[in-house]
Design a protein around this motif. Sequence first.
Motif, mmCIF file in Angstrom:
data_model
loop_
_atom_site.group_PDB
_atom_site.id
_atom_site.type_symbol
_atom_site.label_atom_id
_atom_site.label_comp_id
_atom_site.label_asym_id
_atom_site.label_seq_id
_atom_site.Cartn_x
_atom_site.Cartn_y
_atom_site.Cartn_z
ATOM 1 N N MET A 1 5.091 1.015 -2.882
ATOM 2 C CA MET A 1 4.221 0.356 -1.503
ATOM 3 C C MET A 1 4.118 1.450 -0.763
ATOM 4 O O MET A 1 4.287 2.566 -0.969
ATOM 5 N N ALA A 2 3.428 0.985 0.931
ATOM 6 C CA ALA A 2 3.055 1.430 1.271
ATOM 7 C C ALA A 2 4.889 2.161 1.851
ATOM 8 O O ALA A 2 5.725 0.885 2.461
ATOM 9 N N SER A 3 4.882 3.195 2.574
ATOM 10 C CA SER A 3 5.365 3.919 2.996
ATOM 11 C C SER A 3 6.221 3.116 4.644
ATOM 12 O O SER A 3 5.119 2.867 4.442
ATOM 13 N N ALA A 6 4.092 4.066 6.946
ATOM 14 C CA ALA A 6 2.315 3.473 6.689
ATOM 15 C C ALA A 6 2.147 2.164 7.041
ATOM 16 O O ALA A 6 1.183 1.553 7.632
ATOM 17 N N ALA A 7 3.755 1.279 6.781
ATOM 18 C CA ALA A 7 2.935 0.197 7.285
ATOM 19 C C ALA A 7 3.386 -0.111 8.709
ATOM 20 O O ALA A 7 2.108 -1.214 9.443
ATOM 21 N N ARG A 9 2.366 2.090 10.780
ATOM 22 C CA ARG A 9 0.952 2.675 11.357
ATOM 23 C C ARG A 9 0.306 1.893 11.158
ATOM 24 O O ARG A 9 -1.618 0.894 11.817
ATOM 25 N N GLN A 10 -0.670 0.922 9.745
ATOM 26 C CA GLN A 10 -0.798 -0.263 9.841
ATOM 27 C C GLN A 10 -0.638 -1.903 10.939
ATOM 28 O O GLN A 10 -1.856 -1.806 11.684
ATOM 29 N N PRO A 99 6.591 -5.215 2.161
ATOM 30 C CA PRO A 99 6.915 -4.735 3.683
ATOM 31 C C PRO A 99 7.415 -5.250 4.704
ATOM 32 O O PRO A 99 7.703 -4.550 5.263
ATOM 33 N N ARG A 100 5.344 -5.553 4.811
ATOM 34 C CA ARG A 100 5.492 -5.686 5.939
ATOM 35 C C ARG A 100 6.293 -7.031 6.657
ATOM 36 O O ARG A 100 6.785 -6.851 7.995
ATOM 37 N N ALA A 107 10.642 1.715 1.006
ATOM 38 C CA ALA A 107 10.539 2.642 -0.168
ATOM 39 C C ALA A 107 11.984 3.585 0.226
ATOM 40 O O ALA A 107 12.154 4.187 -0.696
ATOM 41 N N GLU A 111 13.221 2.685 -4.052
ATOM 42 C CA GLU A 111 11.798 3.383 -4.342
ATOM 43 C C GLU A 111 10.729 2.399 -5.114
ATOM 44 O O GLU A 111 9.662 1.999 -4.989
ATOM 45 N N MET B 1 1.425 1.409 -0.929
ATOM 46 C CA MET B 1 1.246 1.712 -2.261
ATOM 47 C C MET B 1 2.261 2.906 -2.069
ATOM 48 O O MET B 1 2.579 3.176 -0.795
ATOM 49 N N ALA B 2 2.940 4.064 -3.041
ATOM 50 C CA ALA B 2 3.660 5.059 -2.992
ATOM 51 C C ALA B 2 3.360 6.030 -2.090
ATOM 52 O O ALA B 2 1.279 5.935 -2.376
ATOM 53 N N SER B 3 3.338 6.488 -0.840
ATOM 54 C CA SER B 3 2.419 7.326 -0.393
ATOM 55 C C SER B 3 2.060 8.790 -1.207
ATOM 56 O O SER B 3 3.205 8.354 -2.088
ATOM 57 N N ARG B 9 7.434 12.935 -5.509
ATOM 58 C CA ARG B 9 8.613 13.038 -4.927
ATOM 59 C C ARG B 9 8.820 12.197 -6.732
ATOM 60 O O ARG B 9 9.833 12.725 -7.273
ATOM 61 N N GLN B 10 8.701 11.376 -7.156
ATOM 62 C CA GLN B 10 8.674 9.847 -7.857
ATOM 63 C C GLN B 10 8.964 11.145 -9.091
ATOM 64 O O GLN B 10 9.414 11.307 -10.244
ATOM 65 N N ALA B 107 -2.991 6.758 -0.901
ATOM 66 C CA ALA B 107 -2.757 5.803 0.731
ATOM 67 C C ALA B 107 -3.746 6.842 1.844
ATOM 68 O O ALA B 107 -3.899 5.894 3.483
ATOM 69 N N GLU B 111 -6.442 3.506 2.570
ATOM 70 C CA GLU B 111 -4.649 2.554 2.705
ATOM 71 C C GLU B 111 -4.651 1.970 1.922
ATOM 72 O O GLU B 111 -3.752 1.418 1.489
ATOM 73 N N TYR B 115 -4.576 -2.687 -2.918
ATOM 74 C CA TYR B 115 -4.692 -4.490 -2.269
ATOM 75 C C TYR B 115 -5.760 -4.873 -3.373
ATOM 76 O O TYR B 115 -5.371 -5.316 -4.162
#
Lengths: 264, 264
Positions: A1-3, A6-7, A9-10, A99-100, A107, A111, B1-3, B9-10, B107, B111, B115
């Motif tokens: 998901m958004a790291s 990112a969440a 910043r969003q 996540p929000r 994550a 993860e 999502m995962a950045s 890394r994953q 992302a 971003e 979704y």
Amino acid sequence: MASPQAAKRQKSSKDVPYELIYWPGIPGRGEHIRLAFEEAGAEYTDTAHEEGGIEKVMAAIDPKSTGDDLNPPTCAPPVLKHGDLKINQTPNILLYLGPRLGLVPSAEEDEDAVYKINALALTALDGLSNEAHDCHHPVATSKYYEDQTEEAKTKSADYIANRLPKFLGYFEGVLSGEASKGGEFLYGGKLSYADLVLFQCVDGVKFAFPKALARLEKEGKYERVFALHESVKERPKIKAYLESERRQKYSMGIYRHYPELDED
Amino acid sequence: MASPQAAKRQKSSKDVPYELIYWPGIPGRGEHIRLAFEEAGAEYTDTAHEEGGIEKVMAAIDPKSTGDDLNPPTCAPPVLKHGDLKINQTPNILLYLGPRLGLVPSAEEDEDAVYKINALALTALDGLSNEAHDCHHPVATSKYYEDQTEEAKTKSADYIANRLPKFLGYFEGVLSGEASKGGEFLYGGKLSYADLVLFQCVDGVKFAFPKALARLEKEGKYERVFALHESVKERPKIKAYLESERRQKYSMGIYRHYPELDED
């Protein structure tokens, strides 16, 4: 998901309340979104309680709409508006909010947690919401229940005999498993939005098929599932919400109580 | 999502081929996962083509399983194994694979794209896969088609008259909208896994209801949807896949052709 970065910043670029666009008069699929907001104490608006709410829903799902520059059109409610973003599909909105609202592990903590939680939510919605809806509308979404009563009886009998035990049993297995970390919550020993989804699904099938559910509860095979339903209900914010006027009564939505569809 | 960082890394910690666990003998819901792998040229194994494949599927969805320390049990196939991770639910597996296979914008590029793409995939699967399945099994998943032929005829007539035009019309609207950036793909002017999902759904309903779909295609109201189906089919890797033995024939899966369910 958004790291988490990112969440964050969003969030700052979308520092406005969430807007839920859903039919007034039933909990329906919108209820899953409301429960997430309520548990998190998030600020949100809800067309179910606004004047002209129905018109807003109709506009959001206008079959002639082609969306806008950023967003494809949305086919059915619930729809979430957040700043410029407009998305639909219940599990997708929860994925965005998770996540929000702190309803999934970040994550960095875990993860792949979001994919496990999303699968659980999708399965609950498939088996305990969509299929429960199909019990009263098995052959024609566009017709009245009264035009498909016989088919609805056949479908409901199969649902009660085969499908309900399958899905309740599946979630009992999830709550009995090691990945639940103790069996109070579905995953990782912490409340996630999947628990809220399962709560609402169990609550809905209890309303629709009270006799069948009372028997299944008494059988004792799904103790953890029914315990989860009870414990979510007693969470302070959820309890206050359920007692408020914001919680609408079940009526002619996904979960309907027709005594002739329940078991004897 | 995962950045993108997280995805990278994953990937290095899961540097093993993807494993698809799905029934042999039908494209089914597993096909959506295969098409993503094939378009991306990803390395994967597939129980549909392995000896003992059925047993692997049965083990993965054993109703007595409670999963393991990391993963909740999985209720139904397709199941994806990737390293230690084991997840199910078709749209969820695609969500996981999307950034890893380059089938969604990163992302950083866009971003919230995931979704929007997830909503499109969910809607195609709801309206053009799950409902198409329910046409031949409207009242009892556990019984044979032959035990519910009359109900299936009612359901299919409603599906062809109301639901198919609704969903084809919706996707035509998506492809006509500004967010599609040109109408060749569903979102953002670039192939995403939602396009592969829509391709497979249209392909499936064409197999199930050839007369209805030929008429709908001729009506000319869904030109962009049928053009997308054609253009995905002609993508070099997809074309090679469809011509290979890895592509299984439609038979007794989600999409079934019963002439009595099609229009005259």
